[in-house]
Enzyme design. Structure first.
Site, PDB file in Angstrom:
ATOM      1  N   ASP A  38      34.888  41.876  49.214  1.00 48.60           N
ATOM      2  CA  ASP A  38      34.961  42.435  47.849  1.00 48.60           C
ATOM      3  C   ASP A  38      34.972  43.967  47.815  1.00 48.60           C
ATOM      4  O   ASP A  38      34.512  44.568  46.843  1.00 48.60           O
ATOM      5  CB  ASP A  38      33.769  41.983  46.971  1.00 48.60           C
ATOM      6  CG  ASP A  38      33.806  40.516  46.596  1.00 48.60           C
ATOM      7  OD1 ASP A  38      34.771  39.829  46.958  1.00 48.60           O
ATOM      8  OD2 ASP A  38      32.852  40.060  45.932  1.00 48.60           O
ATOM      9  N   CYS A  73      37.463  35.221  47.542  1.00 47.02           N
ATOM     10  CA  CYS A  73      37.195  35.185  48.988  1.00 47.02           C
ATOM     11  C   CYS A  73      37.913  34.093  49.775  1.00 47.02           C
ATOM     12  O   CYS A  73      38.732  34.379  50.640  1.00 47.02           O
ATOM     13  CB  CYS A  73      35.703  35.028  49.234  1.00 47.02           C
ATOM     14  SG  CYS A  73      34.694  36.217  48.338  1.00 47.02           S
ATOM     15  N   ASP A 316      38.721  41.118  51.912  1.00 44.36           N
ATOM     16  CA  ASP A 316      39.385  39.876  51.483  1.00 44.36           C
ATOM     17  C   ASP A 316      40.071  40.045  50.129  1.00 44.36           C
ATOM     18  O   ASP A 316      41.160  39.548  49.895  1.00 44.36           O
ATOM     19  CB  ASP A 316      38.422  38.672  51.496  1.00 44.36           C
ATOM     20  CG  ASP A 316      37.094  38.942  50.822  1.00 44.36           C
ATOM     21  OD1 ASP A 316      36.917  40.028  50.224  1.00 44.36           O
ATOM     22  OD2 ASP A 316      36.212  38.056  50.877  1.00 44.36           O
ATOM     23  N   ASN A 317      39.398  40.757  49.213  1.00 41.51           N
ATOM     24  CA  ASN A 317      39.996  41.031  47.897  1.00 41.51           C
ATOM     25  C   ASN A 317      39.366  42.309  47.376  1.00 41.51           C
ATOM     26  O   ASN A 317      38.416  42.823  47.971  1.00 41.51           O
ATOM     27  CB  ASN A 317      39.758  39.867  46.925  1.00 41.51           C
ATOM     28  CG  ASN A 317      38.315  39.398  46.891  1.00 41.51           C
ATOM     29  OD1 ASN A 317      37.966  38.369  47.487  1.00 41.51           O
ATOM     30  ND2 ASN A 317      37.458  40.158  46.234  1.00 41.51           N
TER      31      ASN A 317
END
Ligand SMILES: *[C@@H]1O[C@H](CO)[C@@H](O)[C@H](O)[C@H]1NC(C)=O
Ligand SMILES: *[C@@H]1O[C@H](CO)[C@@H](O)[C@H](O)[C@H]1NC(C)=O
Ligand SMILES: *[C@@H]1O[C@H](CO)[C@@H](O)[C@H](O)[C@H]1NC(C)=O
Ligand SMILES: *[C@@H]1O[C@H](CO)[C@@H](O)[C@H](O)[C@H]1NC(C)=O
Length: 584
Positions: A38, A73, A316-317
């Protein structure tokens, strides 16, 4: 004279010998992959990591327009390790039946993923940290994760407890090293893995370091009860002056977006203050990650292995806090959520380079296999290797496919003040186009609401019926027709279709970009193309709810039946607000 001549001959034949040996068995590079959880790319988090700046950004290439394709995720991580989009893995959320580790296994990916391919080709492979959601203290060994020489996985329901994480080392029953800071466990394993890997002089290594930071703290058994991350003692109180950048999209006076986003109230001062502190805590939590970078680079340097090691750094993001009036979280298609850090250093990678060529998480598995020199038979990649050496001559495609299923999530106390912090019907398709002269984000939601953002509208006043592309004014409808058709291809694409989607629309014409497709010759074709739509909002990839799947190719245009619904862009609600991307 004679002895000296002999020495010369001896020396040169030794030289020949070593060259021949090097040719026969070129030493394959090592790869270290650092994956944060994140991490934002739009609230300055990289600026607060001095070791990352020094060892990676200054010694490597920054890919400024790198994207995840699903901003949450587990789907994103499965895309990373398989090179496939979520609609092809059908791992679309964090928990079964839609996603999580059990779904990864069930869909066969425990036998098809990057680490396994590298291991089979002779790499020693290592992983520490969070692998996937729903990888738990109950299912960690049924079956065990394949493909790792050594591992230390963080397990649910303790994955996000910074001082009480549960870990399984090399498949052993989990233990909780209570009181030990989660990211420091990653640091310890990193050194142990390096020790093990550097001892084996015949095999290269692939090490993934996947700390939790800066993910929210999630309490045991309290689903959705997110709080800011916990910070190592030594990093408390840092950056007291930091504030989230007050970009034009930050807590705007008029609502943003469509669907549930458009209903969000403006955040009050109490919430904004809380959010600033929330992001400070995230920055502090990243300091322990920054220390890992320092320590890993020092260890590689000491072992004279740095020159032959690639280091990848990504998340992941992405993450938003306050932009578009949003509480802390991800799950959206906004640039904050999908545009993630990617920095690469390694042999042959230009230093201090920044590139804006777009790329996506689907491209990383192919990129890593390429630098490892590994060919696999059953690859099904929806992406292609990134030009990490900066030597490509052909233009890379300008699109990134984005997709999401399920709910939006607010990850703070204020987000859950009035009930569960969950926004239903957050199912949408997105398309990000990024070229030198233009940039768009187009999205179609399961409510059939559409939105379009002109990402390059800086200081250009737009009337909401035209957009400027390559210096010309284009009617909005014509541009949306093209973007929608491209999305139509991408939403069910596989492999080459995902890599070269325009080719599916124009099999025999040389159309490779939005700019090419804007030719007036194609106006009618695009106007009459089947449109992306949904018949209902589902929590996962339910094909029947996702509207037409087939589309027309330009060559088939004569096969239109009079019954085909003609799309009238004027009847569609397309929302354009140039201001939302001004900060870009
Ligand atoms: C840590 O986790 C264990 C379960 O593994 C639990 O029993 C214990 O209460 C937790 N301790 C703290 C301090 O949260
Ligand atoms: C979500 O979508 C479903 C099905 O499309 C619909 O019935 C429901 O009313 C929607 N809920 C909200 C809160 O918009
Ligand atoms: C994806 O998985 C869900 C849950 O198992 C299933 O219902 C759905 O049919 C799958 N979608 C496709 C396209 O296979
Ligand atoms: C865009 O910003 C300008 C200047 O801040 C403002 O006058 C205008 O109303 C905004 N437009 C929209 C559509 O929000």
């Amino acid at each position: 004279m004679v002895p000296s001549l002999t020495r010369t001959i001896f020396a040169s034949s030794w030289l020949l010998f070593t060259i021949a040996r090097a040719d026969a068995a070129p030493s394959r590079p090592n790869i270290i992959f650092i994956l944060t959880d994140d991490q934002d790319n739009h609230m300055g988090s990289l600026d607060y990591m001095p070791s990352l700046q020094k060892h990676l950004i200054h010694q490597g290439t920054t890919f400024e327009r790198h994207y995840c394709s699903t901003a949450i995720c587990c789907p994103s991580r499965v895309t990373l390790w398989t090179g496939q989009l979520a609609h092809n893995t059908n791992v679309t959320n964090v928990n079964p039946p839609w996603g999580g580790y059990p779904k990864f296994v069930q869909n066969g990916y425990n036998d098809h993923h990057l680490a396994l391919w590298l291991q089979q080709s002779g790499y020693n492979t290592y992983y520490v940290g969070k692998l996937f959601n729903s990888h738990t203290i109950h299912n960690y060994d049924s079956p065990p994760v394949s493909g790792y020489t050594q591992s230390n996985f963080f397990l649910d329901p303790f994955t996000y407890q910074y001082y009480n994480v549960s870990t399984t080392r090399n498949g052993a029953p989990p233990t909780n090293p209570v009181g030990k800071y989660s990211t420091d466990i990653v640091a310890e394993s990193a050194q142990e893995f390096l020790q093990h890997a550097l001892q084996d002089e015949t095999s290269p290594f692939f090490i993934t370091l996947a700390p939790i930071a800066p993910h929210a703290l999630v309490g045991e058994g309290s689903v959705g009860a997110f709080d800011p991350p916990q910070v190592a003692q030594r990093h408390q109180g840092l950056f007291p002056e930091y504030k989230i950048p007050r970009t034009p999209n930050f807590n705007p006076d008029s609502p943003s977006g469509v669907d549930w986003v458009s209903k969000l109230p403006k955040l009050d001062d109490e919430v904004v203050d809380y959010n600033d502190e929330y992001q400070r805590l995230r920055l502090r939590s990243l300091q322990a990650v920054d220390e890992i970078i320092e320590a890993v680079v020092a260890r590689l340097d000491q072992a004279r292995a740095l020159e032959n090691t690639f280091i990848f750094y990504t998340s992941d993001n992405g993450y938003h806090i306050g932009q578009h009036r949003l509480h802390p979280g991800k799950t959206c298609g906004f640039e904050t959520d999908i545009n993630v850090p990617l920095i690469v250093r390694g042999p042959g990678v230009p230093t201090q380079r920044i590139t804006r060529v777009p790329s996506s998480h689907t491209d990383l598995a192919p990129t890593i296999l390429q630098i490892a020199g590994v060919e696999i038979d059953d690859k099904k990649f929806d992406g292609s290797p990134i030009d990490i050496y900066g030597t490509a001559t052909a233009a890379r495609s300008e699109h990134v496919a984005v997709e999401f299923w399920g709910y939006g999530l607010a990850e703070s106390i204020f987000g859950r003040k009035n009930g569960p912090p969950v926004y239903p019907n957050n199912t949408y398709k997105g398309l990000r186009i990024e070229a030198e002269e233009y940039g768009f984000y187009y999205s179609v939601w399961c409510s059939n609401e559409r939105e379009l953002y002109d990402m390059k509208a800086r200081r250009i006043h737009l009337v909401d019926t035209t957009v400027i592309i390559n210096g010309d004014n284009w009617p909005l409808g014509k541009v949306v027709d093209r973007l929608d058709a491209l999305m139509m291809v991408l939403k069910s694409c596989k492999q080459q279709t995902c890599i070269q989607p325009w080719k599916s629309l124009h099999p025999s014409a040389n159309v490779q970009s939005l700019s090419d497709a804007l030719s007036a010759v194609y106006d009618e074709f695009y106007r009459e193309q089947l449109k992306v739509s949904f018949t209902s909002c589902e929590s996962g990839y339910i094909l029947e709810s996702e509207g037409p799947q087939a589309f027309h190719a330009y060559e088939d245009v004569k096969h239109y039946s009079p019954d085909d619904e003609i799309y009238d862009p004027l009847k569609q609600q397309v929302l354009v607000n140039p201001n939302w991307s001004l900060w870009e």
